[in-house]
Motif scaffolding. Sequence first.
Motif, PDB file in Angstrom:
ATOM      1  N   UNK A  79      45.369  27.172  12.802  1.00  0.00           N
ATOM      2  CA  UNK A  79      46.226  28.353  12.945  1.00  0.00           C
ATOM      3  C   UNK A  79      45.884  29.377  11.864  1.00  0.00           C
ATOM      4  N   UNK A  80      45.700  28.929  10.637  1.00  0.00           N
ATOM      5  CA  UNK A  80      45.384  29.862   9.550  1.00  0.00           C
ATOM      6  C   UNK A  80      44.013  30.507   9.758  1.00  0.00           C
ATOM      7  N   UNK A  81      43.048  29.732  10.265  1.00  0.00           N
ATOM      8  CA  UNK A  81      41.718  30.286  10.520  1.00  0.00           C
ATOM      9  C   UNK A  81      41.777  31.338  11.630  1.00  0.00           C
ATOM     10  N   UNK A  82      42.553  31.074  12.657  1.00  0.00           N
ATOM     11  CA  UNK A  82      42.688  32.039  13.751  1.00  0.00           C
ATOM     12  C   UNK A  82      43.384  33.312  13.266  1.00  0.00           C
ATOM     13  N   UNK A  83      44.375  33.140  12.372  1.00  0.00           N
ATOM     14  CA  UNK A  83      45.048  34.312  11.802  1.00  0.00           C
ATOM     15  C   UNK A  83      44.045  35.142  10.998  1.00  0.00           C
ATOM     16  N   UNK A  84      43.193  34.466  10.259  1.00  0.00           N
ATOM     17  CA  UNK A  84      42.151  35.143   9.485  1.00  0.00           C
ATOM     18  C   UNK A  84      41.198  35.903  10.405  1.00  0.00           C
ATOM     19  N   UNK A  86      41.817  36.949  13.446  1.00  0.00           N
ATOM     20  CA  UNK A  86      42.542  38.066  14.068  1.00  0.00           C
ATOM     21  C   UNK A  86      42.654  39.252  13.110  1.00  0.00           C
ATOM     22  N   UNK A  87      42.773  38.954  11.812  1.00  0.00           N
ATOM     23  CA  UNK A  87      42.777  40.045  10.819  1.00  0.00           C
ATOM     24  C   UNK A  87      41.449  40.784  10.824  1.00  0.00           C
ATOM     25  N   UNK A  88      40.347  40.035  10.993  1.00  0.00           N
ATOM     26  CA  UNK A  88      39.025  40.663  11.075  1.00  0.00           C
ATOM     27  C   UNK A  88      38.885  41.524  12.314  1.00  0.00           C
ATOM     28  N   UNK A  89      39.475  41.090  13.418  1.00  0.00           N
ATOM     29  CA  UNK A  89      39.424  41.869  14.660  1.00  0.00           C
ATOM     30  C   UNK A  89      40.211  43.163  14.490  1.00  0.00           C
ATOM     31  N   UNK A  93      35.932  44.337  11.949  1.00  0.00           N
ATOM     32  CA  UNK A  93      34.763  43.608  11.470  1.00  0.00           C
ATOM     33  C   UNK A  93      34.189  42.705  12.555  1.00  0.00           C
ATOM     34  N   UNK A  94      35.024  42.262  13.470  1.00  0.00           N
ATOM     35  CA  UNK A  94      34.614  41.379  14.564  1.00  0.00           C
ATOM     36  C   UNK A  94      35.172  41.906  15.874  1.00  0.00           C
ATOM     37  N   UNK A  95      34.571  41.460  16.959  1.00  0.00           N
ATOM     38  CA  UNK A  95      35.172  41.702  18.264  1.00  0.00           C
ATOM     39  C   UNK A  95      35.989  40.462  18.619  1.00  0.00           C
ATOM     40  N   UNK A  96      36.837  40.569  19.605  1.00  0.00           N
ATOM     41  CA  UNK A  96      37.676  39.442  20.012  1.00  0.00           C
ATOM     42  C   UNK A  96      36.818  38.279  20.513  1.00  0.00           C
ATOM     43  N   UNK A  97      35.718  38.609  21.213  1.00  0.00           N
ATOM     44  CA  UNK A  97      34.827  37.569  21.731  1.00  0.00           C
ATOM     45  C   UNK A  97      34.133  36.818  20.593  1.00  0.00           C
ATOM     46  N   UNK A  98      33.695  37.556  19.566  1.00  0.00           N
ATOM     47  CA  UNK A  98      33.052  36.914  18.420  1.00  0.00           C
ATOM     48  C   UNK A  98      34.036  35.997  17.691  1.00  0.00           C
ATOM     49  N   UNK A  99      35.258  36.472  17.540  1.00  0.00           N
ATOM     50  CA  UNK A  99      36.280  35.675  16.867  1.00  0.00           C
ATOM     51  C   UNK A  99      36.558  34.398  17.661  1.00  0.00           C
ATOM     52  N   UNK A 100      36.648  34.538  18.968  1.00  0.00           N
ATOM     53  CA  UNK A 100      36.896  33.374  19.826  1.00  0.00           C
ATOM     54  C   UNK A 100      35.730  32.384  19.752  1.00  0.00           C
ATOM     55  N   UNK A 101      34.493  32.887  19.719  1.00  0.00           N
ATOM     56  CA  UNK A 101      33.316  32.022  19.631  1.00  0.00           C
ATOM     57  C   UNK A 101      33.292  31.285  18.287  1.00  0.00           C
ATOM     58  N   UNK A 102      33.609  31.983  17.199  1.00  0.00           N
ATOM     59  CA  UNK A 102      33.655  31.338  15.885  1.00  0.00           C
ATOM     60  C   UNK A 102      34.725  30.254  15.856  1.00  0.00           C
ATOM     61  N   UNK A 103      35.876  30.557  16.439  1.00  0.00           N
ATOM     62  CA  UNK A 103      36.968  29.583  16.433  1.00  0.00           C
ATOM     63  C   UNK A 103      36.589  28.344  17.258  1.00  0.00           C
TER      64      UNK A 103
END
Length: 177
Positions: A79-84, A86-89, A93-103
């Motif tokens: 949860x904390x990593x996803x919050x982090x 989402x802050x980047x999105x 700094x990131x797109x939503x797809x990149x954030x989802x792929x990293x997660x």
Amino acid sequence: MATKIRLQRHGKKGKPFYYVVVADARAPRDGRFIERLGSYNPNTNPATIDLNFDKALDWMDKGAQPTDTVRTLLSDKGVLYMKHLNGGVKKGALTAEQAEAKFNEWVQSKEDKALGKKENFNQTKDAAKKAALAAEAKKKEERAAAIAAKNTPPAEEVAEEVASEEAASEETSENAE
């Protein structure tokens, strides 16, 4: 109103079981709460964490402050990593797809590590069981040898008895002549 994400204790003495709840910071530990997010059972190996990910993330975004133990649980579930992320999105700094792929990559590596730990635990458990069986078999053999030694007369006494019987039979045969 200051909200906290914290544990609410249940279970009998020595066997704790916790609910992860969102509560007013002024409410007592096991008192009134706003919403239940999941449960945490430290009695199992490994500890069982059942958490509603979306609700927990939503409360974190709203500003609810987790306690130290709950922060560890939320970190373990991501949860904390996803919050982090989402802050980047939000910052661009990131797109939503990149954030989802990293997660998803992080979740996969976490599952692989947990699976490896579980296999190692099972192998250790099996090795300990085999060692215990071998030790038990060795002890059983030693016990059987001790019983056999106890039940058989010593060799010296047997030899003396045979010699005395032969001498007695010789004397009787000489007397008979």
